[in-house]
Each structure stands twice: as C-alpha cells, then as structure tokens.
Motif scaffolding. Sequence first.
Motif, PDB file in Angstrom:
ATOM      1  N   LEU A  18       1.133  -6.714  -7.186  1.00 43.90           N
ATOM      2  CA  LEU A  18       0.137  -5.764  -7.496  1.00 43.90           C
ATOM      3  C   LEU A  18      -1.224  -6.354  -7.666  1.00 43.90           C
ATOM      4  CD1 LEU A  18       2.192  -3.385 -10.336  1.00 43.90           C
ATOM      5  CD2 LEU A  18       1.382  -2.892  -8.058  1.00 43.90           C
ATOM      6  N   ALA A  19      -0.928  -7.634  -8.209  1.00 43.54           N
ATOM      7  CA  ALA A  19      -2.240  -8.214  -8.340  1.00 43.54           C
ATOM      8  C   ALA A  19      -2.904  -8.591  -7.189  1.00 43.54           C
ATOM      9  CB  ALA A  19      -2.292  -9.529  -9.225  1.00 43.54           C
ATOM     10  N   ALA A  20      -2.211  -8.666  -6.061  1.00 47.76           N
ATOM     11  CA  ALA A  20      -2.775  -9.218  -4.770  1.00 47.76           C
ATOM     12  C   ALA A  20      -3.113  -7.978  -3.958  1.00 47.76           C
ATOM     13  CB  ALA A  20      -1.497  -9.962  -4.093  1.00 47.76           C
ATOM     14  N   VAL A  32       8.814   0.047  -3.944  1.00 45.64           N
ATOM     15  CA  VAL A  32       8.856   1.176  -4.963  1.00 45.64           C
ATOM     16  C   VAL A  32       8.645   2.589  -4.469  1.00 45.64           C
ATOM     17  CG1 VAL A  32       7.362  -0.510  -6.226  1.00 45.64           C
ATOM     18  CG2 VAL A  32       5.914   1.081  -4.856  1.00 45.64           C
ATOM     19  N   ARG A  33       8.769   3.504  -5.392  1.00 44.74           N
ATOM     20  CA  ARG A  33       8.622   4.927  -5.129  1.00 44.74           C
ATOM     21  C   ARG A  33       7.037   5.400  -4.988  1.00 44.74           C
ATOM     22  NH1 ARG A  33      12.109   7.420  -2.410  1.00 44.74           N
ATOM     23  NH2 ARG A  33      13.928   7.014  -4.175  1.00 44.74           N
ATOM     24  N   THR A  34       6.640   5.754  -3.828  1.00 40.95           N
ATOM     25  CA  THR A  34       5.313   6.472  -4.007  1.00 40.95           C
ATOM     26  C   THR A  34       5.289   7.784  -4.381  1.00 40.95           C
ATOM     27  OG1 THR A  34       5.561   6.984  -1.613  1.00 40.95           O
ATOM     28  CG2 THR A  34       4.526   4.976  -2.125  1.00 40.95           C
ATOM     29  N   LEU A  35       4.271   8.370  -5.128  1.00 41.61           N
ATOM     30  CA  LEU A  35       4.654   9.542  -6.058  1.00 41.61           C
ATOM     31  C   LEU A  35       3.579  10.765  -5.381  1.00 41.61           C
ATOM     32  CD1 LEU A  35       5.038   8.429  -9.280  1.00 41.61           C
ATOM     33  CD2 LEU A  35       6.550   8.964  -7.756  1.00 41.61           C
ATOM     34  N   SER A  36       2.826  10.688  -4.114  1.00 38.32           N
ATOM     35  CA  SER A  36       2.204  11.594  -3.554  1.00 38.32           C
ATOM     36  C   SER A  36       2.994  13.028  -3.513  1.00 38.32           C
ATOM     37  CB  SER A  36       1.582  11.066  -2.280  1.00 38.32           C
ATOM     38  OG  SER A  36       0.490  10.585  -2.401  1.00 38.32           O
ATOM     39  N   ARG A  89      -0.963   3.667 -11.910  1.00 36.90           N
ATOM     40  CA  ARG A  89      -2.003   4.474 -11.118  1.00 36.90           C
ATOM     41  C   ARG A  89      -2.609   3.314 -10.347  1.00 36.90           C
ATOM     42  NH1 ARG A  89      -5.745   7.855 -14.381  1.00 36.90           N
ATOM     43  NH2 ARG A  89      -7.416   6.410 -13.658  1.00 36.90           N
ATOM     44  N   LEU A  90      -2.845   3.403  -9.135  1.00 37.58           N
ATOM     45  CA  LEU A  90      -3.438   2.251  -8.457  1.00 37.58           C
ATOM     46  C   LEU A  90      -4.795   2.885  -7.861  1.00 37.58           C
ATOM     47  CD1 LEU A  90      -0.363   1.554  -6.091  1.00 37.58           C
ATOM     48  CD2 LEU A  90      -1.233   0.144  -8.243  1.00 37.58           C
ATOM     49  N   PRO A  91      -5.874   2.020  -7.736  1.00 38.22           N
ATOM     50  CA  PRO A  91      -7.034   2.431  -7.358  1.00 38.22           C
ATOM     51  C   PRO A  91      -7.020   2.846  -5.800  1.00 38.22           C
ATOM     52  CG  PRO A  91      -6.865   0.138  -7.574  1.00 38.22           C
ATOM     53  CD  PRO A  91      -5.807   0.510  -7.860  1.00 38.22           C
ATOM     54  N   MET A  92      -6.102   3.077  -5.159  1.00 36.99           N
ATOM     55  CA  MET A  92      -5.861   3.159  -3.741  1.00 36.99           C
ATOM     56  C   MET A  92      -4.854   4.238  -3.367  1.00 36.99           C
ATOM     57  SD  MET A  92      -3.752  -0.067  -2.541  1.00 36.99           S
ATOM     58  CE  MET A  92      -5.131  -1.218  -3.060  1.00 36.99           C
ATOM     59  N   ASP A  93      -4.813   4.646  -2.353  1.00 35.81           N
ATOM     60  CA  ASP A  93      -3.805   5.579  -1.742  1.00 35.81           C
ATOM     61  C   ASP A  93      -2.392   5.094  -1.982  1.00 35.81           C
ATOM     62  OD1 ASP A  93      -2.895   7.971   0.177  1.00 35.81           O
ATOM     63  OD2 ASP A  93      -1.874   6.033   1.295  1.00 35.81           O
ATOM     64  N   ASP A  94      -1.418   5.878  -2.578  1.00 31.34           N
ATOM     65  CA  ASP A  94      -0.077   5.155  -2.760  1.00 31.34           C
ATOM     66  C   ASP A  94       0.758   4.888  -1.555  1.00 31.34           C
ATOM     67  OD1 ASP A  94      -0.298   8.181  -3.116  1.00 31.34           O
ATOM     68  OD2 ASP A  94       1.781   7.899  -3.178  1.00 31.34           O
ATOM     69  N   GLY A 144       2.097   1.395  -1.009  1.00 34.13           N
ATOM     70  CA  GLY A 144       3.614   1.246  -0.897  1.00 34.13           C
ATOM     71  C   GLY A 144       3.985   0.110   0.356  1.00 34.13           C
ATOM     72  N   ARG A 145       3.373   0.270   1.378  1.00 30.79           N
ATOM     73  CA  ARG A 145       3.420  -0.424   2.491  1.00 30.79           C
ATOM     74  C   ARG A 145       3.031  -1.777   2.274  1.00 30.79           C
ATOM     75  NH1 ARG A 145       1.590   4.244   5.046  1.00 30.79           N
ATOM     76  NH2 ARG A 145      -0.568   3.687   5.349  1.00 30.79           N
ATOM     77  N   ARG A 146       1.876  -1.867   1.673  1.00 30.74           N
ATOM     78  CA  ARG A 146       1.492  -3.318   1.258  1.00 30.74           C
ATOM     79  C   ARG A 146       2.282  -3.990   0.483  1.00 30.74           C
ATOM     80  NH1 ARG A 146      -5.073  -2.391   0.881  1.00 30.74           N
ATOM     81  NH2 ARG A 146      -4.937  -4.465   0.066  1.00 30.74           N
ATOM     82  N   LEU A 147       2.798  -3.396  -0.584  1.00 24.60           N
ATOM     83  CA  LEU A 147       3.608  -4.084  -1.585  1.00 24.60           C
ATOM     84  C   LEU A 147       5.134  -4.329  -0.910  1.00 24.60           C
ATOM     85  CD1 LEU A 147       3.468  -1.644  -4.703  1.00 24.60           C
ATOM     86  CD2 LEU A 147       2.709  -4.094  -4.519  1.00 24.60           C
TER      87      LEU A 147
END
Length: 381
Positions: A375-377, A346-350, A327-332, A336-339
């Motif tokens: 993820l840290a970045a 990765v698979r976004t789960l919305s 779970r991320l503190p932002m829109d998945d 996903g785009r930033r990763l």
Amino acid sequence: MPSPGPVADDPGRRPTLADLVPSHVRDFDPYVPSLPDDVLIARHGLERLHRLNNNENPLGPSPRARRALEEALTRHSHHYPSGDGHHLRQALGRRHGLDPEQFIIGNGANEVISCITRTFCREGDNIITAERTFAVYQWVATVAGVEARRAPMREHGFDEAGLLARIDPRSKLIFLCNPNNPTGTLWSRPRLEAFLEAVAGRCLVVLDEAYHEFVEPGIAPDGLGLLARHPHLIVLRTFSKAFALAGLRIGYLAASPQLVALIRKACIVYSVNGPAQLAAEASLADAEEFLERSRAHTRAMRQLFTTGLARLGLPYLAGEGNFVMVRLPMDDEQAGRRLLAQGILVRTLSAFGYPGWIRVSLGEAAAMAACLEALAALGPA
Ligand SMILES: Cc1ncc(COP(=O)(O)O)c(C=O)c1O
C-alpha cells in the motif's frame, strides 16, 4: 443472442437457446472467481501470493477438526455421507440448545441462501436487502427472476426505515448481515428485535451471521437465541470463516421446525460431503479454545494493520469481522491490479458500491506487513 420469437408461433420449429433460457438468466452477469494461486503466481512472476480477498481464517482448522479430517478422508471417501448432516445437527442442537430438526446443513451458507430463496420466491416476488452488503442475496434472487430491492445504507450500516419502506405484498425475504460484510457494522440486540417486531411477520427475515464467531462474546446479538421468540426468523452460520473450514464448503441455517420442513424440500440431499461434516462436528468439540485463539489473532492483526494504515494516512473502516475496509486515493480496480503485481490479493469494492475502497482480510502477520508495504508503494494514481 437474437430471439426469433415464441416457438408457439410455429410448433414445428426447434427452440433456439434463446427460447430455452429465461431472460433473467441470459442477462445475468456471473461472478468471476479469482484464479488459483499457482496460476496467479506464474502469471505475475511472484515469489509469494498473500490471499487477503476472501476473509479466511489464517490459523487453519482446529486441532480436533484436523484429526477428524485426516481420518475421514481415508475411512469415509468411498461412502456416501449422511444425506442431512444427522450427527452434525445433533451436535449443533446440543451446542445451541435447539432441536436438531431446526437445522439444515448446506454446501456453504451460499447453498443455503439459494435453498431459502427457491423455497419462498417465485418470479415476480421480491427480496429486500441493503445496497452495500454481501451480494449473494441479490445474485441468487436476480437469477431466479426475483426482484432484489436494495435499501440505501445509513452510516455504513443497514437502515431499518429504508428496509421497511420496501416491503409490499410480493416481498418474501429480508436479508440482514450481522456483522455486515464489507463494512463490519453491527445491529444491537434491541435494534434487531425492534426491527423484527416492525416487520411483524409480513415476510421472513434472514439474519446472516457468517462472521458471528469473530465478534467478542456479548457484543453481537445471538440470532440462534432469538428463534424461539421470532418464528419468522431464519439464521445463517458458516464453518468457512472463524472455524477455518472454507475449503470444505459447509454452512447451515437454523429456524423453526416448521420453516425447516419447508426449506428442506428445496435442498439438495447429499450436497455436503462426509469429511466436511465430520470436520465441522469435530470443530465444535474444541470450539471455545479455538475461537478464542481466532479472535485474539484477529484483534492483534486489526491493531497492527490499522496502526500501519494510520501511519500511511489512509482512511479505513475497521468494524467487526476479520476484515478492514481501506480508502485509497485512486481507482480501486487499478489499485487491486497494482497490489496483485506485488503479491497481495484484496477485494476491490466498486461492485459493492464503494468506489476507491478495498476490503483487506486480516491474515497472518507477514501478510499484513506485506500488504502495508504494498500500500505504501502504491503512490499516486
Ligand atoms: C456475509 C457472508 N455470508 C455468507 C458467506 C458464504 O459463506 P460460505 O463459505 O459458507 O458459502 C460469506 C462468504 O464470504 C459471507 O461473507
């Protein structure tokens, strides 16, 4: 596409495309697959792409499967394969103590899901599954004009009361996923058997065990072992996941010979290529050693990755299977785009009903380390 009305009004008029296509096909939003690695690498100026979106096994095929594949490609590419996976069905029968007539081999478990749905469902029927599970059950039904009823989840797992409450005389199939993709939750054997008893033959139950071989032995019920006692059960397995043959597209179902005889009518003969059949059969020969290695790798990567997530303070769900939900503190989608910009897919789960969550496959150690770094970045939204 505007529809000018039924052609029957004017027998002389040629049908438009809108006349020809059923509305449940026209209105369906198709799945958009990710672009190939080389295209993504060029588009995002990446040095390396870590593909952690498809739950693949990073070990690659077993030694026996590799050897069989090399030989099959040169010796058998110009021959049609066995049209019904003859030798592979024999090998599966020996491995699982079942009759070879109890198996149907398909071009991935996905093709088998489509065959089952085509066999039993007509327009106006319904299938039942859960809200947050593998979406192909729902997609295949919807595009066939079959209603997909989705029961809410309980604690990230299937809720049997919700599933049972949705059964009516037009219900044909209930799809269960064990362990569940994406949550990794498991049905225990007593719970599964109690559910099958409660369905009581009102419709068929399809138990998708795509990730079964990743689960430590003895923890998950073995659906294949339940077939003799539950004649309305159909079990799905695949060679794509723990057996690491995703690129070859080969999976199967097992059920009673009576069910298999019916489903075979709706299957595409010769849809499974020869090299895939030979590699799958060979992979059964060294399965014990290879699957244990796959499980050991998955265990180690789950430990490494979840330790890193805890250090980053990111909540996660790490159940069974070779994947972890984060779970991320932002829109998945944004995450996903930033990763991806950092070389992590990765698979976004919305779309699975989990906004703000991603599913990360447990890949190679270097990929997991790169994912934790990305993820840290991410930083704030
Ligand atoms: C739960 C589940 N079932 C079935 C499949 C499809 O497997 P195959 O590659 O055999 O079509 C997948 C693939 O992601 C899956 O996650």
